[in-house]
Scaffold this active site. Structure first.
Site, PDB file in Angstrom:
ATOM      1  CB  THR A 164      98.742  47.562   2.095  1.00  0.00           C
ATOM      2  OG1 THR A 164      97.591  47.573   1.239  1.00  0.00           O
ATOM      3  CG2 THR A 164      99.808  46.663   1.518  1.00  0.00           C
ATOM      4  CG  ASP A 165      97.149  51.666   5.762  1.00  0.00           C
ATOM      5  OD1 ASP A 165      97.102  50.772   6.642  1.00  0.00           O
ATOM      6  OD2 ASP A 165      97.854  52.692   5.852  1.00  0.00           O
ATOM      7  CB  CYS A 166      94.783  50.582  -0.274  1.00  0.00           C
ATOM      8  SG  CYS A 166      96.485  50.340  -0.755  1.00  0.00           S
ATOM      9  CE1 TYR A 167      94.377  45.848  -3.994  1.00  0.00           C
ATOM     10  CE2 TYR A 167      95.836  47.673  -3.457  1.00  0.00           C
ATOM     11  CZ  TYR A 167      95.008  47.019  -4.352  1.00  0.00           C
ATOM     12  OH  TYR A 167      94.818  47.528  -5.605  1.00  0.00           O
TER      13      TYR A 167
END
Lengths: 138, 398
Positions: free
Chosen positions: B138-141
């Site tokens: 994901t964008d944050c992970y």
């Protein structure tokens, strides 16, 4: 009168020879075959109890070794990992030889190696896998 | 005169507490009577050590750089799949989980050499455990793959959480069929060849507090060699079963859900086990202190193996088919003698739970309390009791 239990492994070249017959005749020993099989490696495997004169028992085992039979005392083959045995007692009804029994004084499971016949039924039946074989008997 | 838990805790603090194990309490109550025993003894310690399949752990493994969201992805610990339906780096593992390539019962009976229970044992023993994970990113992970080892001393939280432990009484398993069967109560020989049971009997926690007068939600306990708590009634809690005149259930009844810090625990009391033909599990050691608040509780804790009975159940037919019938009942004193009589046949018995380990746990807990290292907690709520209407029902398939 001595009694010795041993695990014998016969290499492929000895499989067709009447070795036990010679052992018994030449050393005047009584024998009881506790297990016998031919393994996948074309080896013969036998768990044998020998009874007779102490010196003759030792000579008989020496005779087997000289022929190329691998000989191991049974009590060096079936062992118990004392750290894993919890003395639950589930082996009491699995062992056919009375080698794994309840000690009524301590409540613990005693392993009487001298009674063991090397059948290995206890090995997969023990939930923490405390019973071990040190000499691939299969 | 009745005591309170606060008074007992004060005695613990002052080093004046009198503690007996549930084993010792049998003779104390017999010799002195329950009234005197209630005056003399402040706490009775219980213990049990046996396979408890509803046992598990959850671990927060910590965040990597770059971060990975294991949650919603896939992960294994030592090749045993873990549940990843939680937040980014929380993983959950139950003791019956098996590696994807375990042959199970394809060649019957399977051996189940290494499963979730063994991972928990290795982890608590301080061994490095291989963690493999795949994520969708994901964008944050952003990370999508992880292959590393984790160690219990480095992870943020490692918590043992067991939705059902400490069964209050259990079945005695036999086999009426003509072939060997492999069960969670061990190998059962055909034609009543053996009878296997699984309870610490007179030492078992809930058999010493049959009506849940002192053990409740929030009770502090010995768990796996460390300290834990009762969090809830266990799954399949079934307090309404038939009881004898002393309130002792005559069939499997109450259960406990428990929790504790895995980092404090020991492999001595958490042991991965393999049931031939059945699966993997975890042997769990639990000890629960029972405050002897009054004469009634003294009487309960004085219960002996001869006064506790278990139903004999056929695991070849009645159990798997869910047929509610049994072959009579038998006391734990008879079971511990090594032989029982069923249908006029002498049947050898064997136990799945370890009595010597249960004794060790009850003794350890007694020593902790005497040394002032362990105090008693007031339950914050009671467990559903025999008259609560709380019950354990079947799944009606549609």
């Amino acid at each position: 009168m001595a009694s010795k239990k041993a695990v014998l492994r016969f290499p492929e070249k000895l499989i067709d020879q009447p070795i036990i017959s010679r052992l018994v005749r030449e050393h005047n020993l009584e024998f009881n075959i506790l297990r016998a099989s031919i393994t996948a490696l074309d080896e013969g495997l036998m768990v044998l109890e020998l009874k007779g004169d102490q010196a003759e028992c030792s000579k008989g085992l020496e005779f087997l070794k000289q022929l190329g039979v691998e000989v191991r005392p049974l009590d060096e083959v079936i062992l118990r990992d004392e750290d894993r045995c919890t003395s639950c007692g589930v082996c009491h009804t699995v062992c056919p030889a009375g080698a794994l029994v309840l000690n009524r004084e301590t409540g613990a499971t005693d392993f009487k190696q001298e009674e063991c016949i090397g059948c290995e039924l206890c090995i997969p039946a023990c939930p923490p896998r405390a019973m071990l074989t040190r000499f691939n008997c299969k | 005169m009745a005591k309170t838990i606060a008074e007992i805790n004060e005695k613990i603090k002052q080093g004046k507490v009198v503690v007996a194990t549930a084993d010792e309490m049998v003779a104390i109550v017999k010799d002195k009577g329950a009234k005197q025993a209630a005056e003399d003894i402040d706490v009775v310690t219980t213990g049990t050590f046996g396979p408890m399949c509803s046992s598990s752990m959850y671990v927060n493994v910590g965040h990597t750089k770059p971060k990975i969201k294991i949650g919603g992805g896939e992960a294994t610990l030592n090749d045993v799949p873990v549940h990843t339906g939680l937040a980014a780096v929380d993983v959950y593992l139950g003791c019956t989980q098996l590696p994807a390539d375990d042959p199970r019962n394809k060649v019957h009976p399977g051996e189940f050499k290494y499963g979730g229970g063994h991972v928990i044992e290795d982890f608590v023993a301080g061994k490095d455990i291989k963690l493999s994970a795949k994520a969708y990113g994901t964008d944050c992970y952003p990370a999508r793959e992880l292959e590393t080892t984790i160690n219990i001393k480095d992870v943020n939280e490692a918590v043992l959480f067991n939705p059902r432990n400490c069964y209050q009484n259990y079945n005695v398993a036999v086999n009426l069929s003509g072939k060997i069967i492999y069960t969670y109560l061990g190998m059962l020989k055909p034609g009543l060849g053996n009878a296997n049971y699984c309870s610490a009997g007179q030492l078992s926690p809930l058999l010493n507090d049959p009506l849940y007068k002192t053990i409740g939600i929030g009770t502090r306990i010995f768990l796996g060699g460390g300290v834990g708590y009762v969090t809830w009634q266990g799954t399949q809690h079934n307090p309404g079963v038939k009881r004898n005149e002393n309130g002792v259930p005559m069939a499997p009844a109450g259960t406990l859900a428990v929790i504790g810090d895995l980092k404090q625990m020991s492999k001595k009391y958490l042991m991965g086990v393999s049931f031939q033909g059945y699966g993997s599990s975890l042997n769990v050691g639990i000890g629960i202190p029972i405050p002897v608040l009054d004469e009634e509780i003294a009487k309960f804790t004085g219960v002996s193996d001869a006064e506790i009975t278990a139903p004999i159940v056929d695991y070849s037919e009645a159990y798997p088919q869910g047929i509610a019938e049994n072959l009579g009942s038998v006391s734990y004193a008879e079971l511990r003698s090594g032989k029982i009589k069923i249908q006029d046949k002498q049947v050898p018995t064997a136990s799945l739970s370890s009595y010597p380990k249960a004794v060790e746990i009850a003794n350890t807990l007694r020593d902790w309390i005497k040394a002032g290292k362990f105090s008693l907690s007031e339950p914050v709520a009671n467990l559903p009791g025999p008259d609560s209407g709380y019950t354990f029902g079947p799944l009606k398939t549609k």
